[in-house]
Design a protein around this motif. Structure first.
Motif, short mmCIF file in Angstrom:
data_model
loop_
_atom_site.label_atom_id
_atom_site.label_comp_id
_atom_site.label_asym_id
_atom_site.label_seq_id
_atom_site.Cartn_x
_atom_site.Cartn_y
_atom_site.Cartn_z
N VAL A 187 0.86 -1.19 0.00
CA VAL A 187 0.00 0.00 0.00
C VAL A 187 0.89 1.23 0.00
O VAL A 187 2.02 1.20 0.49
CB VAL A 187 -0.95 0.05 1.22
N ARG A 188 0.37 2.32 -0.57
CA ARG A 188 1.08 3.59 -0.51
C ARG A 188 0.68 4.32 0.76
O ARG A 188 -0.49 4.34 1.12
CB ARG A 188 0.75 4.43 -1.74
N ARG A 189 1.66 4.87 1.43
CA ARG A 189 1.38 5.50 2.71
C ARG A 189 0.49 6.72 2.53
O ARG A 189 0.46 7.36 1.48
CB ARG A 189 2.69 5.91 3.39
N THR A 190 -0.27 7.04 3.57
CA THR A 190 -1.05 8.27 3.60
C THR A 190 -0.54 9.12 4.75
O THR A 190 -0.04 8.59 5.74
CB THR A 190 -2.55 7.97 3.82
N GLY A 191 -0.65 10.41 4.63
CA GLY A 191 -0.14 11.28 5.68
C GLY A 191 1.37 11.38 5.62
O GLY A 191 2.00 11.19 4.58
N GLU A 192 1.97 11.65 6.75
CA GLU A 192 3.42 11.80 6.82
C GLU A 192 4.12 10.44 6.65
O GLU A 192 3.58 9.40 7.00
CB GLU A 192 3.83 12.43 8.16
N ARG A 218 -1.13 2.13 10.51
CA ARG A 218 -1.12 2.90 9.26
C ARG A 218 -1.71 2.07 8.12
O ARG A 218 -2.47 2.58 7.30
CB ARG A 218 0.31 3.33 8.92
N TRP A 219 -1.36 0.79 8.07
CA TRP A 219 -1.90 -0.10 7.04
C TRP A 219 -3.43 -0.14 7.13
O TRP A 219 -4.13 -0.02 6.14
CB TRP A 219 -1.32 -1.50 7.19
N LYS A 220 -3.93 -0.32 8.35
CA LYS A 220 -5.38 -0.38 8.58
C LYS A 220 -6.06 0.91 8.15
O LYS A 220 -7.13 0.90 7.54
CB LYS A 220 -5.65 -0.67 10.05
N ASN A 221 -5.44 2.04 8.47
CA ASN A 221 -6.03 3.32 8.10
C ASN A 221 -6.13 3.49 6.59
O ASN A 221 -7.13 4.00 6.08
CB ASN A 221 -5.19 4.47 8.69
N VAL A 222 -5.09 3.05 5.87
CA VAL A 222 -5.10 3.15 4.41
C VAL A 222 -6.25 2.32 3.84
O VAL A 222 -7.00 2.78 2.98
CB VAL A 222 -3.75 2.69 3.82
N VAL A 223 -6.39 1.08 4.32
CA VAL A 223 -7.43 0.19 3.80
C VAL A 223 -8.82 0.65 4.22
O VAL A 223 -9.77 0.61 3.44
CB VAL A 223 -7.17 -1.26 4.25
N ASP A 224 -8.96 1.11 5.47
CA ASP A 224 -10.26 1.60 5.93
C ASP A 224 -10.71 2.81 5.12
O ASP A 224 -11.90 3.00 4.85
CB ASP A 224 -10.19 1.98 7.41
N THR A 225 -9.76 3.66 4.74
CA THR A 225 -10.09 4.88 4.01
C THR A 225 -10.39 4.62 2.55
O THR A 225 -11.31 5.20 1.97
CB THR A 225 -8.93 5.90 4.13
N ASN A 226 -9.62 3.74 1.93
CA ASN A 226 -9.69 3.56 0.48
C ASN A 226 -10.24 2.20 0.05
O ASN A 226 -10.41 1.96 -1.15
CB ASN A 226 -8.30 3.74 -0.13
N GLY A 227 -10.50 1.30 1.00
CA GLY A 227 -10.99 -0.03 0.65
C GLY A 227 -9.87 -0.95 0.19
O GLY A 227 -8.70 -0.56 0.15
N LYS A 228 -10.27 -2.18 -0.17
CA LYS A 228 -9.26 -3.17 -0.56
C LYS A 228 -8.55 -2.79 -1.86
O LYS A 228 -7.48 -3.33 -2.16
CB LYS A 228 -9.93 -4.53 -0.71
N ALA A 229 -9.14 -1.89 -2.63
CA ALA A 229 -8.50 -1.44 -3.87
C ALA A 229 -7.19 -0.71 -3.59
O ALA A 229 -6.38 -0.50 -4.50
CB ALA A 229 -9.44 -0.54 -4.65
N ALA A 230 -6.98 -0.32 -2.32
CA ALA A 230 -5.72 0.35 -1.96
C ALA A 230 -4.56 -0.61 -1.90
O ALA A 230 -3.40 -0.20 -1.85
CB ALA A 230 -5.88 1.04 -0.60
N ILE A 231 -4.85 -1.93 -1.87
CA ILE A 231 -3.79 -2.94 -1.76
C ILE A 231 -3.41 -3.42 -3.15
O ILE A 231 -4.22 -3.97 -3.89
CB ILE A 231 -4.25 -4.14 -0.91
N PHE A 232 -2.15 -3.21 -3.50
CA PHE A 232 -1.59 -3.72 -4.75
C PHE A 232 -0.77 -4.97 -4.41
O PHE A 232 -0.26 -5.10 -3.30
CB PHE A 232 -0.72 -2.66 -5.42
N TYR A 233 -0.64 -5.87 -5.37
CA TYR A 233 0.11 -7.09 -5.04
C TYR A 233 0.77 -7.72 -6.25
O TYR A 233 0.44 -7.45 -7.40
CB TYR A 233 -0.80 -8.10 -4.35
N GLU A 234 1.71 -8.60 -5.96
CA GLU A 234 2.40 -9.42 -6.95
C GLU A 234 2.36 -10.85 -6.49
O GLU A 234 2.67 -11.16 -5.33
CB GLU A 234 3.86 -8.98 -7.12
#
Length: 222
Positions: free
Chosen positions: A120-125, A144-160
């Protein structure tokens, strides 16, 4: 009798391709990992994660068989333009089991394991990148990970999707055609073969950590 106009087939949207790491300029190598099995132990291998984007990223490594591997670290932070690594090792007990099964002619000898790198890409500082993986503030990372996903949904998670393929000693010849991947040479580690990771689980990770928690039947070490 007039014919009704034929309907053009619907295009199926690929959720996997829409969340590929390449979209955020993150590169992981290799995506097909050769893990050499030896009688005296197993050779460690590692993956590299390069952040070519303009934002800090947070990453996690998961596998379908978390209890069989020692991975260090299992999560981390990488600043823009920098890179990180994760070391992967099959635990000795399971290395011995795979070799024994192969030599005894057992059916369905295990030859590979699926991994998945999530980003995930960080949000905030920006978070502070620790001097070593052991110094990572896990609570801050997870929050921070939880906040990113809670704010943007699972689409915020990129993967390989990654695949770890066992390389057996020369004295072991495995039959082909049993539906599993054949062993590959360690020199072919950069093949980019996709794997289905629908059953990928959180990883039993860094063996240096002793804090464990139960999460739905899968032991997670943070």
């Amino acid at each position: 009798m007039s014919r009704s106009p034929s309907k053009s087939p619907r295009r199926r949207r690929s959720s996997a391709s829409s969340r590929a790491l390449s979209l955020i300029s993150v590169v992981v190598k290799p995506t097909k990992i050769a893990l050499e099995l030896l009688d005296e132990g197993v050779v460690k291998t590692e993956i590299s994660i390069q952040n070519n984007g303009t934002e800090q990223i947070l990453w996690k490594l998961q596998t379908t068989e978390p209890k069989k591997y020692s991975v260090s670290p299992t999560k981390g932070i990488i600043n823009a333009g920098e890179s990180g690594t994760a070391e992967i090792q099959l635990l000795k007990l399971y290395c011995e089991q795979a070799l024994s099964d192969a030599r005894s002619g057992a059916a369905n000898v295990q030859r590979s394991t699926k991994f998945r790198l999530q980003v995930v890409r960080r949000t905030g500082e920006d978070l502070v990148v620790p001097a070593s993986p052991a110094d990572l503030d896990v609570a801050e990372f997870d929050e921070r990970w939880k906040n990113v996903v809670d704010t943007n949904g699972k689409a915020a998670i990129f993967y390989e999707k990654l695949q770890c393929v066992f390389v057996f000693p020369d004295d072991i010849v495995l039959p082909s055609g049993d539906g599993q991947d054949t062993a590959i040479s360690p020199r072919r580690n950069d093949r980019n073969d996709a794997t289905d990771s629908s059953d990928v689980k959180p990883l039993v990770g860094d063996s240096s950590s002793k804090r464990q928690q139960n999460t739905g039947g899968c032991c997670v070490i943070s």
